[in-house]
Every structure is written in C-alpha cells, then in structure tokens.
Write a protein that holds these residues in place. Structure first.
Motif, PDB file in Angstrom:
ATOM      1  N   ALA A  71      23.612   0.473  -8.758  1.00  0.00           N
ATOM      2  CA  ALA A  71      24.144  -0.363  -7.669  1.00  0.00           C
ATOM      3  C   ALA A  71      23.531   0.039  -6.335  1.00  0.00           C
ATOM      4  N   LYS A  72      23.385   1.340  -6.115  1.00  0.00           N
ATOM      5  CA  LYS A  72      22.827   1.838  -4.839  1.00  0.00           C
ATOM      6  C   LYS A  72      21.368   1.425  -4.674  1.00  0.00           C
ATOM      7  N   SER A  74      19.788  -1.049  -6.183  1.00  0.00           N
ATOM      8  CA  SER A  74      19.660  -2.511  -6.088  1.00  0.00           C
ATOM      9  C   SER A  74      20.095  -3.041  -4.726  1.00  0.00           C
ATOM     10  N   SER A  75      21.069  -2.360  -4.098  1.00  0.00           N
ATOM     11  CA  SER A  75      21.563  -2.869  -2.810  1.00  0.00           C
ATOM     12  C   SER A  75      20.728  -2.347  -1.636  1.00  0.00           C
ATOM     13  N   ASN A  76      19.693  -1.573  -1.914  1.00  0.00           N
ATOM     14  CA  ASN A  76      18.845  -1.048  -0.835  1.00  0.00           C
ATOM     15  C   ASN A  76      17.379  -1.405  -1.082  1.00  0.00           C
TER      16      ASN A  76
END
Ligand code: ADP
Length: 195
Positions: A71-72, A74-76
C-alpha cells in the motif's frame, strides 16, 4: 530512483539513521514498526492482532506487513525512492519486496547493515524503554526474544543481499553523526542516482 534498505538488530539505530537519510536524500521512510504502532494507536483490528505479538517480541505475519508495504509503495508513485527500516525481516518478506519493486521496474540499490554488539544493543533498548513507553523495550526477556528472532529469521537475509551484490556492512557504534556520515559515504559511493 534510489531504494535503500537499512538492516540490523533491534536497537542498532535503524530508525534514527533512516530519518536522517530520508531527509538528506529526499526519500520516503517506511518503517513497518512505526506503521504497526500507528495501527495499535488507532485501535484497528490489525493493530489489536499485532499488539500482543509485538509486546512479546514475536514477528507479525508476513501477509500483514507485506500488505502494508504494498500500500505504501503504490500510494507513493513518482518519488525519489524509499528507505526501508525494519523490513524485510524474513526471507518471504525479502522476496515479496523484490517482486513489489519489480512491478514498478525498481530494485534495492543498497542494503546497509548496521553492526552493534549485543551488550550495547541491550543498553540502548533499556534506555529507550524509559522514555518510549514501548512494552517491548522494557523487559529483558522480550529483548532476548527479539534478539533470538533476529538471529534466526532476519540475520540470514544478509546472505540474500550479499548474493545480490548490494550488501554493505557499517559499524553502528559511535556518535550518531559519525555513523550517519559512514552511511552517507556508502550511499554516495554507490553513485547516488537521485537527482
Ligand atoms: P526494532 O527496531 O527495535 O527491532 P521495530 O519498531 O522495527 O523494532 O519493530 C517492533 C515490533 O514490530 C517487532 O518486534 C515485530 O513484532 C513487529 N514488526 C516490525 N516490523 C516487522 C516485520 N517486517 N515483520 C514482522 N513483524 C514486524
């Protein structure tokens, strides 16, 4: 991009150095310990499940931490790179990280392994326990459990990164600034692909 991995036993100084490196090189700092503690503080289901394991010095399941990392990452998107701190801690986590990075055409550029002897680690952890409020820092048996988990599950990853040709070991004993300078020298020596 520049993707770094900071490796070492509990109390080696990963968190302190990772923050400084992230700031200097403009990287996103990802600490699974911090992410898990945020879940605990937020009272989420994940946090409730993780807390009892963390307090005992036992690892949280690979699926949970890999999901958080996914998640980290992919969100950055469109960042200069990442510095991973306290992750991976098992071989399946290391393989999962390689696969996640590969999906974004990325890989680990350097694994910086901080070396600190057990006596110094225990001194640092018990000192931190007085101010951090972390249950896992306040009990000698929990420290010994974390060391045992590190030695059996995590330390073997050094060979994994050595085989990839990205492992650099650094003496983690000394002034914070001196250790920081040694780490920076290694990163710059590698060619610092961040512009
Ligand atoms: P330290 O740097 O002192 O080793 P961390 O803050 O990194 O401590 O981690 C604290 C606890 O959180 C660990 O003992 C473990 O229970 C859990 N944890 C953190 N990262 C991971 C991970 N990658 N895999 C499994 N459990 C983890």
């Amino acid at each position: 991009m520049l993707n770094l991995l900071l490796f070492g036993p509990p109390g080696a100084g990963k968190g302190t150095q990772a923050l400084k490196i992230a700031e200097k090189f403009g990287l996103i700092h990802i600490s699974t310990g911090d992410l898990l503690r945020a879940e605990v503080a937020g009272g989420t289901e994940l946090g409730k499940a993780a807390k009892s394991l963390m307090d005992k010095g036992i690892l949280v399941s690979d699926d949970i931490v890999v999901g958080m990392i996914d998640a980290k990452i992919s969100s950055n998107s469109s960042v200069k790179g990442f510095i991973f701190d306290g992750f991976p801690r098992t071989l399946p986590q290391a393989k999962a990280l390689d696969e996640l990075l590969a999906k974004h055409n990325q890989s680990i550029d350097i694994t910086l392994a901080l070396e600190v002897d057990k006596e110094e680690l225990y001194n640092r952890i018990s000192l931190r326990g007085k101010s951090s409020g972390r249950a896992d820092d306040q009990d000698k048996n929990t420290f010994l459990k974390r060391m045992q988990v590190y030695n059996t599950e995590t330390a073997p990853l050094k060979d994994y990164y050595k085989n990839q040709g990205v492992l650099v070991t650094i003496n983690g004993i000394g002034e914070i600034e001196d250790v920081f300078n040694s780490l920076c020298n290694e990163i710059i020596k590698k060619g610092n692909p961040v512009h």
